[in-house]
Enzyme design. Sequence first.
Site, PDB file in Angstrom:
ATOM      1  N   LYS A  27       0.840  -1.224   0.000  1.00  0.00           N
ATOM      2  CA  LYS A  27       0.000   0.000   0.000  1.00  0.00           C
ATOM      3  C   LYS A  27       0.861   1.255   0.000  1.00  0.00           C
ATOM      4  O   LYS A  27       0.646   2.176  -0.783  1.00  0.00           O
ATOM      5  CB  LYS A  27      -0.903  -0.009   1.245  1.00  0.00           C
ATOM      6  CG  LYS A  27      -1.528   1.332   1.574  1.00  0.00           C
ATOM      7  CD  LYS A  27      -2.407   1.275   2.799  1.00  0.00           C
ATOM      8  CE  LYS A  27      -1.731   1.547   4.119  1.00  0.00           C
ATOM      9  NZ  LYS A  27      -1.325   2.943   4.364  1.00  0.00           N
ATOM     10  N   ASN A  28       1.856   1.282   0.894  1.00  0.00           N
ATOM     11  CA  ASN A  28       2.624   2.517   1.051  1.00  0.00           C
ATOM     12  C   ASN A  28       3.641   2.750  -0.072  1.00  0.00           C
ATOM     13  O   ASN A  28       4.250   3.818  -0.148  1.00  0.00           O
ATOM     14  CB  ASN A  28       3.301   2.550   2.431  1.00  0.00           C
ATOM     15  CG  ASN A  28       2.278   2.738   3.536  1.00  0.00           C
ATOM     16  OD1 ASN A  28       1.127   3.070   3.260  1.00  0.00           O
ATOM     17  ND2 ASN A  28       2.685   2.510   4.775  1.00  0.00           N
ATOM     18  N   CYS A 122      -5.518  12.431  14.036  1.00  0.00           N
ATOM     19  CA  CYS A 122      -5.581  11.102  13.465  1.00  0.00           C
ATOM     20  C   CYS A 122      -5.477  10.139  14.624  1.00  0.00           C
ATOM     21  O   CYS A 122      -4.912  10.478  15.661  1.00  0.00           O
ATOM     22  CB  CYS A 122      -4.410  10.965  12.496  1.00  0.00           C
ATOM     23  SG  CYS A 122      -3.891   9.325  12.144  1.00  0.00           S
ATOM     24  N   ARG A 127       0.308  14.021  13.945  1.00  0.00           N
ATOM     25  CA  ARG A 127       0.723  14.020  12.538  1.00  0.00           C
ATOM     26  C   ARG A 127       0.775  15.413  11.905  1.00  0.00           C
ATOM     27  O   ARG A 127      -0.030  15.765  11.037  1.00  0.00           O
ATOM     28  CB  ARG A 127      -0.142  13.053  11.738  1.00  0.00           C
ATOM     29  CG  ARG A 127      -0.211  11.729  12.460  1.00  0.00           C
ATOM     30  CD  ARG A 127      -0.702  10.610  11.646  1.00  0.00           C
ATOM     31  NE  ARG A 127       0.157  10.137  10.588  1.00  0.00           N
ATOM     32  CZ  ARG A 127      -0.218   9.172   9.762  1.00  0.00           C
ATOM     33  NH1 ARG A 127      -1.393   8.634   9.883  1.00  0.00           N
ATOM     34  NH2 ARG A 127       0.599   8.764   8.821  1.00  0.00           N
ATOM     35  N   ARG A 410      -8.825  -1.016   4.668  1.00  0.00           N
ATOM     36  CA  ARG A 410      -8.024   0.075   4.089  1.00  0.00           C
ATOM     37  C   ARG A 410      -6.661  -0.425   3.637  1.00  0.00           C
ATOM     38  O   ARG A 410      -6.086   0.101   2.695  1.00  0.00           O
ATOM     39  CB  ARG A 410      -7.803   1.182   5.136  1.00  0.00           C
ATOM     40  CG  ARG A 410      -8.967   2.104   5.315  1.00  0.00           C
ATOM     41  CD  ARG A 410      -8.595   3.266   6.194  1.00  0.00           C
ATOM     42  NE  ARG A 410      -7.463   4.004   5.660  1.00  0.00           N
ATOM     43  CZ  ARG A 410      -6.861   5.016   6.260  1.00  0.00           C
ATOM     44  NH1 ARG A 410      -7.303   5.425   7.428  1.00  0.00           N
ATOM     45  NH2 ARG A 410      -5.847   5.629   5.718  1.00  0.00           N
TER      46      ARG A 410
HETATM   47  N1  EPU Z   1       6.435  14.565  11.238  1.00  0.00           N
HETATM   48  C1  EPU Z   1       6.579  15.883  11.611  1.00  0.00           C
HETATM   49  N2  EPU Z   1       6.284  16.850  10.711  1.00  0.00           N
HETATM   50  C2  EPU Z   1       5.842  16.574   9.451  1.00  0.00           C
HETATM   51  C3  EPU Z   1       5.719  15.234   9.059  1.00  0.00           C
HETATM   52  C4  EPU Z   1       6.017  14.237   9.981  1.00  0.00           C
HETATM   53  O1  EPU Z   1       6.944  16.160  12.743  1.00  0.00           O
HETATM   54  O2  EPU Z   1       5.607  17.518   8.685  1.00  0.00           O
HETATM   55  C5  EPU Z   1       6.750  13.499  12.220  1.00  0.00           C
HETATM   56  C6  EPU Z   1       5.550  12.610  12.559  1.00  0.00           C
HETATM   57  O3  EPU Z   1       4.714  13.205  13.524  1.00  0.00           O
HETATM   58  C7  EPU Z   1       6.223  11.351  13.059  1.00  0.00           C
HETATM   59  C8  EPU Z   1       7.505  11.300  12.224  1.00  0.00           C
HETATM   60  O4  EPU Z   1       7.653  12.577  11.627  1.00  0.00           O
HETATM   61  O5  EPU Z   1       6.574  11.488  14.407  1.00  0.00           O
HETATM   62  C9  EPU Z   1       7.476  10.267  11.132  1.00  0.00           C
HETATM   63  O6  EPU Z   1       6.244  10.287  10.442  1.00  0.00           O
HETATM   64  P1  EPU Z   1       6.181  10.151   8.860  1.00  0.00           P
HETATM   65  O7  EPU Z   1       6.015  11.509   8.274  1.00  0.00           O
HETATM   66  O8  EPU Z   1       7.302   9.313   8.375  1.00  0.00           O
HETATM   67  O9  EPU Z   1       4.826   9.363   8.661  1.00  0.00           O
HETATM   68  P2  EPU Z   1       3.968   9.431   7.362  1.00  0.00           P
HETATM   69  O10 EPU Z   1       4.834   9.722   6.203  1.00  0.00           O
HETATM   70  O11 EPU Z   1       2.782  10.285   7.603  1.00  0.00           O
HETATM   71  C10 EPU Z   1       4.234   6.924   6.677  1.00  0.00           C
HETATM   72  C11 EPU Z   1       3.306   5.772   6.427  1.00  0.00           C
HETATM   73  C12 EPU Z   1       2.706   5.323   7.759  1.00  0.00           C
HETATM   74  C13 EPU Z   1       3.852   4.903   8.669  1.00  0.00           C
HETATM   75  C14 EPU Z   1       4.851   6.069   8.836  1.00  0.00           C
HETATM   76  C15 EPU Z   1       6.086   5.717   9.640  1.00  0.00           C
HETATM   77  C16 EPU Z   1       2.469   6.119   4.183  1.00  0.00           C
HETATM   78  C17 EPU Z   1       1.353   6.509   3.304  1.00  0.00           C
HETATM   79  N3  EPU Z   1       2.255   6.185   5.504  1.00  0.00           N
HETATM   80  O12 EPU Z   1       3.431   7.936   7.259  1.00  0.00           O
HETATM   81  O13 EPU Z   1       1.889   4.194   7.494  1.00  0.00           O
HETATM   82  O14 EPU Z   1       3.357   4.525   9.926  1.00  0.00           O
HETATM   83  O15 EPU Z   1       5.281   6.516   7.537  1.00  0.00           O
HETATM   84  O16 EPU Z   1       6.787   4.718   9.006  1.00  0.00           O
HETATM   85  O17 EPU Z   1       3.539   5.763   3.712  1.00  0.00           O
HETATM   86  C18 EPU Z   1       0.004   2.807   7.704  1.00  0.00           C
HETATM   87  O18 EPU Z   1       0.314   2.308   6.614  1.00  0.00           O
HETATM   88  O19 EPU Z   1      -0.885   2.302   8.449  1.00  0.00           O
HETATM   89  C19 EPU Z   1       0.690   4.017   8.155  1.00  0.00           C
HETATM   90  C20 EPU Z   1       0.206   4.797   9.102  1.00  0.00           C
END
Ligand code: EPU
Length: 431
Positions: A27-28, A122, A127, A410
């Site tokens: 998915k990701n 969320c 997030r 999902r």
């Molecule tokens: N963060 C910030 N600021 C930002 C963005 C992120 O502080 O602008 C922080 C977040 O709060 C978190 C850390 O950075 O503490 C890492 O989060 P990340 O941004 O990597 O998460 P994401 O990109 O929103 C993706 C996956 C998630 C997975 C996380 C961590 C996708 C579509 N989603 O989310 O997957 O848990 O990386 O590996 O790739 C899932 O598939 O169920 C899912 C939630």
Amino acid sequence: MPKDKFEIQGLSGQKKLRGEIEVKGSKNAVLPVMASSILFEDSLKLENIPNIEDVFRMSELLEELGIKVENDNSGGITISSKGSLSSDLNEDLSRKMRASIILAGPILARFGKVSFPHPGGCVIGKRPIDLFIEGFSQMGATVEENKKGYIIKSKGKKLKGVNLFFPVQSVTATETFMMAGVLAEGKTILKNVAFEPEIVSLGEFLNSCGADIKGLGTPTLEIKGGNLLKAGGKSYKAIPDRLEAGCFLILGALAAEDLLIKNCNPDHIEVLIDILKKSGVSIDVSKNSIRVKNKKDQKPFVSFNVKTHEYPGFPTDLQAPIGVFLTQSKGQAIVFETIFESRLNYIEDLIRMGADITMFDPHRIMIKGPALLKGRELEGLDIRSGLAFIIAAIIAKGSSVINNIYYIDRGYEKIEDRLQKIGVKIERINN
Ligand code: EPU
């Protein structure tokens, strides 16, 4: 939203499952590649795409922008971004799926403008999107925030290539600025990026279609900006879902006599395989499959501590399933969730099932095992804890009902069909 439930008959801790289970496309990995279709002047073909709700939502988001998406419902999708397109992301759909944020980079880079709603809270935590807003500003865009959300406009015709340092490693921010950099003017350097396999897979595909991204799989990326990409009939084949593979491996360790997990990439879950082996699980790894076996007189596995970490460390997405594993292993374990602050909420239901878990703070718990779990009515919280509940219900004594399985749909394609084939007594109840 459909209100289907799962009803599961537990095995009372017996290790009886056997057979083969197939892992679907990730998915990701698929969601950002679907978003990347906006960087292309021709149409994009995708293969090995899971039939899951998040892919349907991403298709709808693209269609709302005027993009043509054709899903053959057997793993193939064709996306064509020709013609005039909108640059406003649909509010309702975007709010339903945090991953919608990965559309912002390609839209802004191609059309010089994008608007999207506040992502909101969320179930797994706050997030924030500060990295996105800061990065777009540095690339020469103006950011306007109003009650509804954000309107971002590029000052010049194109975004400017810049040096960005990310204070935290973020998967979707890395993907966003990698894609924005592909169409920006000049060179973009991204430092302290995430390097999950899904990011590498996206980058390799973009490179095969004319992008110039160096450093994939490392913490620094260098992207030479240019014109729209051309797929030229090439297709993207999604990598196997490492999180699904990881869940099946944990399920196999807890409940199988002999389980073969097919179509996976064991290298992507090296950390899980390593800790499970050290805990006493019998695992055989081949290039594209993993076999997990239990003896008739299998002794309890040994507990271990877990700290979630960016790739290649222990993934936050496998934290809930490993929490279930630790309720069954011998000893005391500390689980430290470092990435998201509300991702330990699933333990309340495990405690009601009979698990011995103490919460120290929103990031840390202690699990003592082994404990006999009893079947209960459970409430799915998010995609990953949903599958953890399925595992808990399978090993429990008696039957369980899992409500709110939209979250499971999902991320996992027809999970009940695949589990039934290896001997799990699971039924979907349509409501
Ligand atoms: N963060 C910030 N600021 C930002 C963005 C992120 O502080 O602008 C922080 C977040 O709060 C978190 C850390 O950075 O503490 C890492 O989060 P990340 O941004 O990597 O998460 P994401 O990109 O929103 C993706 C996956 C998630 C997975 C996380 C961590 C996708 C579509 N989603 O989310 O997957 O848990 O990386 O590996 O790739 C899932 O598939 O169920 C899912 C939630």
